[in-house]
Design a protein around this motif. Structure first.
Motif, PDB file in Angstrom:
ATOM      1  N   GLU A 281       0.833  -1.200   0.000  1.00 50.32           N
ATOM      2  CA  GLU A 281       0.000   0.000   0.000  1.00 50.32           C
ATOM      3  C   GLU A 281       0.872   1.256   0.000  1.00 50.32           C
ATOM      4  OE1 GLU A 281      -3.221  -0.006   2.838  1.00 50.32           O
ATOM      5  OE2 GLU A 281      -3.123  -2.184   2.971  1.00 50.32           O
ATOM      6  N   PRO A 282       0.599   2.201  -0.893  1.00 48.16           N
ATOM      7  CA  PRO A 282       1.426   3.405  -0.990  1.00 48.16           C
ATOM      8  C   PRO A 282       1.402   4.283   0.263  1.00 48.16           C
ATOM      9  CG  PRO A 282      -0.469   3.541  -2.473  1.00 48.16           C
ATOM     10  CD  PRO A 282      -0.482   2.174  -1.868  1.00 48.16           C
ATOM     11  N   ASP A 283       0.394   4.139   1.128  1.00 53.57           N
ATOM     12  CA  ASP A 283       0.315   4.948   2.349  1.00 53.57           C
ATOM     13  C   ASP A 283       1.266   4.470   3.442  1.00 53.57           C
ATOM     14  OD1 ASP A 283      -1.652   6.456   1.159  1.00 53.57           O
ATOM     15  OD2 ASP A 283      -3.301   5.361   2.102  1.00 53.57           O
ATOM     16  N   PHE A 284       1.837   3.271   3.280  1.00 49.14           N
ATOM     17  CA  PHE A 284       2.709   2.712   4.305  1.00 49.14           C
ATOM     18  C   PHE A 284       4.113   2.510   3.754  1.00 49.14           C
ATOM     19  CE2 PHE A 284      -1.568   1.127   5.407  1.00 49.14           C
ATOM     20  CZ  PHE A 284      -1.700   1.746   6.638  1.00 49.14           C
ATOM     21  N   PRO A 285       5.132   2.648   4.600  1.00 52.33           N
ATOM     22  CA  PRO A 285       6.499   2.496   4.104  1.00 52.33           C
ATOM     23  C   PRO A 285       6.953   1.039   3.980  1.00 52.33           C
ATOM     24  CG  PRO A 285       6.551   3.108   6.415  1.00 52.33           C
ATOM     25  CD  PRO A 285       5.098   3.137   5.986  1.00 52.33           C
ATOM     26  N   TRP A 286       6.136   0.080   4.353  1.00 50.69           N
ATOM     27  CA  TRP A 286       6.540  -1.316   4.303  1.00 50.69           C
ATOM     28  C   TRP A 286       5.762  -2.078   3.253  1.00 50.69           C
ATOM     29  CZ3 TRP A 286       4.366   0.835   8.773  1.00 50.69           C
ATOM     30  CH2 TRP A 286       3.007   0.590   8.957  1.00 50.69           C
ATOM     31  N   VAL A 287       6.346  -3.193   2.833  1.00 51.43           N
ATOM     32  CA  VAL A 287       5.690  -4.139   1.930  1.00 51.43           C
ATOM     33  C   VAL A 287       5.521  -5.428   2.724  1.00 51.43           C
ATOM     34  CG1 VAL A 287       5.868  -5.421  -0.241  1.00 51.43           C
ATOM     35  CG2 VAL A 287       6.801  -3.095  -0.080  1.00 51.43           C
ATOM     36  N   VAL A 288       4.315  -5.993   2.699  1.00 51.75           N
ATOM     37  CA  VAL A 288       4.042  -7.235   3.426  1.00 51.75           C
ATOM     38  C   VAL A 288       4.192  -8.401   2.451  1.00 51.75           C
ATOM     39  CG1 VAL A 288       2.369  -8.525   4.797  1.00 51.75           C
ATOM     40  CG2 VAL A 288       2.408  -6.016   4.919  1.00 51.75           C
ATOM     41  N   LEU A 289       4.955  -9.392   2.873  1.00 52.39           N
ATOM     42  CA  LEU A 289       5.158 -10.601   2.091  1.00 52.39           C
ATOM     43  C   LEU A 289       4.825 -11.805   2.961  1.00 52.39           C
ATOM     44  CD1 LEU A 289       7.760  -8.536   1.400  1.00 52.39           C
ATOM     45  CD2 LEU A 289       8.113 -10.281  -0.302  1.00 52.39           C
TER      46      LEU A 289
END
Length: 117
Positions: free
Chosen positions: A95-103
């Motif tokens: 999500e562009p609103d958060f600085p992390w990517v969930v994998l």
């Protein structure tokens, strides 16, 4: 008095395969295998803390209550996400609103990749 984390234990179906994924993801080289009193074989990645993979019979059915946050030592967040996907991870949220990517790892355990510092 206090305690410290000595190991992060990960329940899994295939301890060897999941340890191989995380060994590459985290850059660990030393792996130890041992059996408990009932002959169940565990695989652990040596380091601080130890990451221990313990075989279990049941499937993962809900979101993790605890997860790892990773940050690349070199390169960009996108490069690290691509590298982890190439190793067998899957992106589940970016999500562009958060600085992390969930994998998720190959057995469905969630973890996050943050941008480099």
């Amino acid at each position: 008095m206090s305690s410290r984390i000595v190991a992060v234990a990960v329940d899994c179906h295939d301890a060897e395969a999941l340890a191989a994924f995380w060994r590459e993801a985290l850059g660990h080289r030393e792996t130890k295998r041992w059996q408990d009193a009932k002959g169940v074989e565990y695989v652990q990645l040596q380091g601080e803390p130890i990451v221990l993979f313990q075989p279990v019979g049941e499937d993962k059915v809900v979101k993790n209550r605890l997860h790892l946050d990773l940050r690349p030592d070199e390169g960009s967040q996108a490069d690290e996400v691509r590298r982890l996907v190439d190793l067998g991870a899957e992106v589940v949220s970016d999500e562009p609103d958060f600085p992390w990517v969930v994998l998720t790892d190959p057995e469905g355990n969630e973890f996050c990749v943050l941008p480099p510092r």
